[in-house]
Scaffold this active site. Structure first.
Site, PDB file in Angstrom:
ATOM      1  N   HIS A   1       6.223   9.105   5.636  1.00  0.00           N
ATOM      2  CA  HIS A   1       6.844   7.874   6.382  1.00  0.00           C
ATOM      3  C   HIS A   1       7.990   8.154   7.274  1.00  0.00           C
ATOM      4  O   HIS A   1       7.921   7.615   8.277  1.00  0.00           O
ATOM      5  CB  HIS A   1       7.000   6.814   5.310  1.00  0.00           C
ATOM      6  CG  HIS A   1       5.878   6.072   4.801  1.00  0.00           C
ATOM      7  ND1 HIS A   1       5.283   6.438   3.584  1.00  0.00           N
ATOM      8  CD2 HIS A   1       4.995   5.238   5.589  1.00  0.00           C
ATOM      9  CE1 HIS A   1       3.985   5.719   3.558  1.00  0.00           C
ATOM     10  NE2 HIS A   1       4.003   5.035   4.621  1.00  0.00           N
TER      11      HIS A   1
ATOM     12  N   ARG B   1       4.845  -2.773   9.345  1.00  0.00           N
ATOM     13  CA  ARG B   1       5.052  -2.381   8.108  1.00  0.00           C
ATOM     14  C   ARG B   1       6.157  -3.062   7.489  1.00  0.00           C
ATOM     15  O   ARG B   1       7.426  -2.463   7.742  1.00  0.00           O
ATOM     16  CB  ARG B   1       5.356  -0.687   8.149  1.00  0.00           C
ATOM     17  CG  ARG B   1       4.163   0.054   8.356  1.00  0.00           C
ATOM     18  CD  ARG B   1       4.387   1.430   8.081  1.00  0.00           C
ATOM     19  NE  ARG B   1       3.321   2.493   8.097  1.00  0.00           N
ATOM     20  CZ  ARG B   1       2.624   3.034   9.025  1.00  0.00           C
ATOM     21  NH1 ARG B   1       2.928   2.985  10.267  1.00  0.00           N
ATOM     22  NH2 ARG B   1       1.752   3.932   8.789  1.00  0.00           N
TER      23      ARG B   1
ATOM     24  N   GLU C   1      -7.732   1.495   2.015  1.00  0.00           N
ATOM     25  CA  GLU C   1      -7.148   2.757   2.068  1.00  0.00           C
ATOM     26  C   GLU C   1      -7.342   3.338   0.611  1.00  0.00           C
ATOM     27  O   GLU C   1      -6.576   4.263   0.283  1.00  0.00           O
ATOM     28  CB  GLU C   1      -5.595   2.388   2.395  1.00  0.00           C
ATOM     29  CG  GLU C   1      -4.774   1.443   1.740  1.00  0.00           C
ATOM     30  CD  GLU C   1      -3.459   1.284   2.048  1.00  0.00           C
ATOM     31  OE1 GLU C   1      -2.744   2.197   2.752  1.00  0.00           O
ATOM     32  OE2 GLU C   1      -2.906   0.274   1.700  1.00  0.00           O
TER      33      GLU C   1
ATOM     34  N   ASN D   1      -4.287   7.065   6.286  1.00  0.00           N
ATOM     35  CA  ASN D   1      -3.263   8.099   5.684  1.00  0.00           C
ATOM     36  C   ASN D   1      -3.523   8.031   4.131  1.00  0.00           C
ATOM     37  O   ASN D   1      -3.528   9.164   3.495  1.00  0.00           O
ATOM     38  CB  ASN D   1      -1.933   7.649   6.193  1.00  0.00           C
ATOM     39  CG  ASN D   1      -1.493   7.322   7.622  1.00  0.00           C
ATOM     40  OD1 ASN D   1      -2.258   7.963   8.141  1.00  0.00           O
ATOM     41  ND2 ASN D   1      -0.628   6.394   7.713  1.00  0.00           N
ATOM     42  N   ASP D   2      -3.519   6.864   3.635  1.00  0.00           N
ATOM     43  CA  ASP D   2      -3.656   6.703   2.109  1.00  0.00           C
ATOM     44  C   ASP D   2      -5.272   7.358   2.035  1.00  0.00           C
ATOM     45  O   ASP D   2      -5.590   7.803   0.964  1.00  0.00           O
ATOM     46  CB  ASP D   2      -3.317   5.542   1.497  1.00  0.00           C
ATOM     47  CG  ASP D   2      -1.693   5.611   1.334  1.00  0.00           C
ATOM     48  OD1 ASP D   2      -1.415   6.614   0.729  1.00  0.00           O
ATOM     49  OD2 ASP D   2      -1.122   4.744   1.797  1.00  0.00           O
TER      50      ASP D   2
ATOM     51  N   ARG E   1      -0.018  13.317   0.380  1.00  0.00           N
ATOM     52  CA  ARG E   1       0.157  13.369   1.813  1.00  0.00           C
ATOM     53  C   ARG E   1       1.678  13.610   2.021  1.00  0.00           C
ATOM     54  O   ARG E   1       2.070  13.796   3.341  1.00  0.00           O
ATOM     55  CB  ARG E   1       0.184  12.059   2.337  1.00  0.00           C
ATOM     56  CG  ARG E   1       0.960  10.917   1.687  1.00  0.00           C
ATOM     57  CD  ARG E   1       0.340   9.519   2.306  1.00  0.00           C
ATOM     58  NE  ARG E   1       1.158   8.829   3.358  1.00  0.00           N
ATOM     59  CZ  ARG E   1       1.222   7.684   3.805  1.00  0.00           C
ATOM     60  NH1 ARG E   1       0.219   6.883   3.132  1.00  0.00           N
ATOM     61  NH2 ARG E   1       1.608   7.237   5.081  1.00  0.00           N
TER      62      ARG E   1
ATOM     63  N   CYS F   1      -5.418   1.579  11.047  1.00  0.00           N
ATOM     64  CA  CYS F   1      -4.263   1.549  11.464  1.00  0.00           C
ATOM     65  C   CYS F   1      -3.422   2.827  10.928  1.00  0.00           C
ATOM     66  O   CYS F   1      -2.160   2.960  10.952  1.00  0.00           O
ATOM     67  CB  CYS F   1      -3.470   0.263  10.875  1.00  0.00           C
ATOM     68  SG  CYS F   1      -3.642   0.246   9.137  1.00  0.00           S
TER      69      CYS F   1
HETATM   70  C1  PEP Z   1      -2.227   4.190   5.767  1.00  0.00           C
HETATM   71  O1  PEP Z   1      -2.221   4.375   4.598  1.00  0.00           O
HETATM   72  O2  PEP Z   1      -3.008   4.695   6.249  1.00  0.00           O
HETATM   73  C2  PEP Z   1      -1.292   3.088   6.394  1.00  0.00           C
HETATM   74  C3  PEP Z   1      -1.469   2.892   7.592  1.00  0.00           C
HETATM   75  O3  PEP Z   1      -0.305   2.985   5.580  1.00  0.00           O
HETATM   76  P1  PEP Z   1       1.097   3.722   5.287  1.00  0.00           P
HETATM   77  O4  PEP Z   1       1.062   5.081   6.128  1.00  0.00           O
HETATM   78  O5  PEP Z   1       2.260   2.885   5.554  1.00  0.00           O
HETATM   79  O6  PEP Z   1       0.773   3.925   3.733  1.00  0.00           O
HETATM   80 MG    MG Z   2      -1.092   3.176   3.189  1.00  0.00          MG
END
Ligand code: PEP
Ligand code: MG
Length: 556
Positions: free
Chosen positions: A188, A295, A430, A453-454, A464, A502
């Site tokens: 993050h 977020r 996710e 991402n998740d 990650r 996203c």
């Molecule tokens: C994701 O997991 O892709 C996402 C957009 O949320 P974050 O990166 O805040 O976990």
């Molecule tokens: Mg996420």
């Protein structure tokens, strides 16, 4: 001149002095206490926390830098567990009636003095470790957040690693660039740097990063190079690079105010991801068609107290007002894992990414969740709000969250407070569970947004946060991930709801065509990626998609 190389996280050039961020000097005041048992318990708890933290640090260091460097954390544990150390703290609490942090500080001082007076360099070095360990204990006793990073001038911020809470505590307007020794590109802090337009390099690896403080340097965030004390040649190279990038940026401005239409005439929504009001400026500057992911947890990070309903309401309201009727998707608080909010007092977990985080945490703390929901609902009258629930894995979670939204509405009605009746409720896809259940979930919600991402982390079993796995992340088009996304699109469209992306992968222009062909309707990216994506969409053909899916036919 010295050149250090790492992984570029966000392009851009920054020139300035290196500032090395290091943990705090603790302030400890002498207090005499009566209840020695209570004070001992405070110490025991802090000790448990510190030991668990050191275990974690050891495991991480072992993976990232190997046994040799990691062993320092074992030494730190041994110091805390040492019986003489314990006895010293114990005696100061029970006999001298010192408060726990002062007892530790005194122990630290006495033992370090003893260490420093010994001839051996090895033992002298252990005095620094002792101080480090005692600082850690004191921080836990004082229940302190990580150090606030005080920046007096604009600097290139260097650190071994930065946590989102630390990043959120600093005055980001003074951060010219971020350079870290560790870190991963989907963490993050990396995402935040991208969202905030801050040139950043991670994984620079240099052990002696801390020794380079105050030196003049240039960060080339495009190529991941840090030039320390740059020579003439490097200066020329950087100037040429800058000129080139400025031309590209200028050219991209042509795409402002234009629609995102593919070569074969389909309009795609390009939205921006933000973490707060600051980034909203970048989203507006880059002419984002909406906010695809706010977020919201970043409002809570790095603070000792939770923002109350009114503070949250004013933040959401401002975003909605400034977006002037464009869609704003606000994700409900997605805390936990690397986004640790100290004031929540969450227990240490073996696997935080699989633990008490996100919607789970909100459902465990319904009153806290409803505070956020009321703030969102109240703000909804100022624009086009959609609420998005993160990390959904079951229908029960959707139903429980929706029930809490209804309860929050009832509370507002009872107080005569207005809210919009047309707020869309969507979920993030996710987790593998959400993909597998996407057909059923699509009947329950108004939209999906794929959090790559998740989703990538869980589908590919890839932490990650782990820099050692960066080469796995280098491969962007993991077939299992793409298939999961395709299935999500098909199930959404069968039920007449749109799907967005996203996660960071949405900005990968090499995948845009694939995404659009599988049926993605909206892509939300960091503000600086809005115009490049818009340009890319105009070069793509997605005929194939039309054969696969015609939303009009589904809805009629
Ligand atoms: C994701 O997991 O892709 C996402 C957009 O949320 P974050 O990166 O805040 O976990
Ligand atoms: Mg996420």
């Amino acid at each position: 001149m010295l050149i250090l190389s790492g992984k570029p996280v966000f392009g851009g050039i920054a020139r300035g002095k290196l500032f090395y961020f290091q943990q705090d000097e603790n302030e400890v005041t002498k207090r005499l206490i009566k209840n020695t048992e209570r004070e001992l318990k405070i110490y025991e708890d802090a000790r448990e926390y510190a030991l668990a933290e050191l275990d974690e640090l050891y495991t991480t260091a072992l993976e990232k830098v190997g046994e040799n460097e990691a062993s320092i954390f074992i030494i730190h544990k041994m110091l805390i567990e040492d019986s003489a150390f314990y006895k010293s703290v114990y005696d100061r609490i029970t006999e001298d009636h010192f408060c726990a942090d002062y007892a530790v500080a005194q122990t630290s001082r006495d033992l370090s003095e003893a260490f420093s007076n010994m001839g051996s360099t090895y033992i002298k070095e252990r005095a620094a470790d002792l101080k480090d360990v005692c600082d850690r204990l004191i921080r836990h006793i004082q229940n302190k957040n990580e150090k606030r990073i005080e920046l007096k001038e604009k600097v290139i911020l260097c650190a071994d690693e930065l946590m989102p809470s630390e990043t959120m505590q600093m005055d980001l307007s003074k951060v010219l660039a971020i350079v870290t020794r560790y870190g991963s590109s989907n963490s993050h802090t990396a995402i935040l740097a991208r969202t905030m337009n801050i040139p950043a390099i991670i994984g620079i690896g240099a052990e002696k990063l801390s020794m380079l403080r105050d030196m003049e340097a240039i960060v080339d965030g495009f190529n991941g190079n840090l030039y320390i004390d740059p020579d003439e040649n490097a200066l020329k190279q950087i100037a040429a690079l800058e000129e080139n990038e400025a031309k590209k940026r200028e050219m991209l401005k042509r795409f402002k105010g234009r629609k995102n239409i593919t070569l074969d005439g389909t309009e795609i929504q390009v939205f921006a991801n933000i973490a707060g009001l600051n980034d909203l400026n970048y989203a507006l500057e880059n002419d984002a068609g909406g906010i695809g992911l706010f977020r919201s947890e970043f409002l809570y990070l790095g603070r000792t107290h939770m923002p109350d309903e009114d503070e949250q309401y004013f933040n959401y309201r401002q975003v909605l007002e400034r977006m002037n009727g464009k869609k704003v998707i606000i994700r409900t608080m997605d805390a936990g894992a690397d986004k640790n909010i100290k004031s929540f007092g969450l227990a240490k977990e073996e696997n935080p990414a699989l633990g008490v985080r996100s919607i789970r945490l909100c459902l465990m703390r319904p009153e806290m969740f409803k505070t956020q929901l009321r703030a969102l609902l109240r703000a909804s009258v100022y624009g086009n709000l959609a609420i998005m629930l993160p990390l959904i894995t079951s229908m029960e979670e959707i139903h429980r969250a929706k029930r809490l939204i209804e309860e929050a509405k009832d509370q507002l009605r009872a107080k005569g407070q207005a809210f919009s009746e047309n707020i869309e409720i969507g979920i993030m896809v996710e987790t593998p569970a959400a993909v597998i259940m996407s057909e059923e979930f699509a009947k329950e919600v108004d939209f999906f947004s794929i959090g790559t991402n998740d989703l990538e982390q869980y589908i590919m079993a890839l932490d990650r946060q782990n820099l050692t796995l960066e080469n796995y992340y280098e491969k962007k088009d993991h077939e299992p991930l793409l298939r999961a996304m395709r299935l999500t699109c098909d199930n959404a469209h069968k039920n007449g709801i749109p799907v967005g992306i996203c996660g960071e992968l949405g900005a990968d222009l090499e995948l845009t065509e694939k995404f659009l062909q599988m049926g993605i309707d909206e892509i939300s990216v960091t503000p600086s990626q809005v115009l490049p994506l818009r340009q890319k969409i105009r070069t793509v053909k997605i005929e194939q998609r039309k054969q696969l899916f015609d939303p009009a036919a589904v809805k009629s």
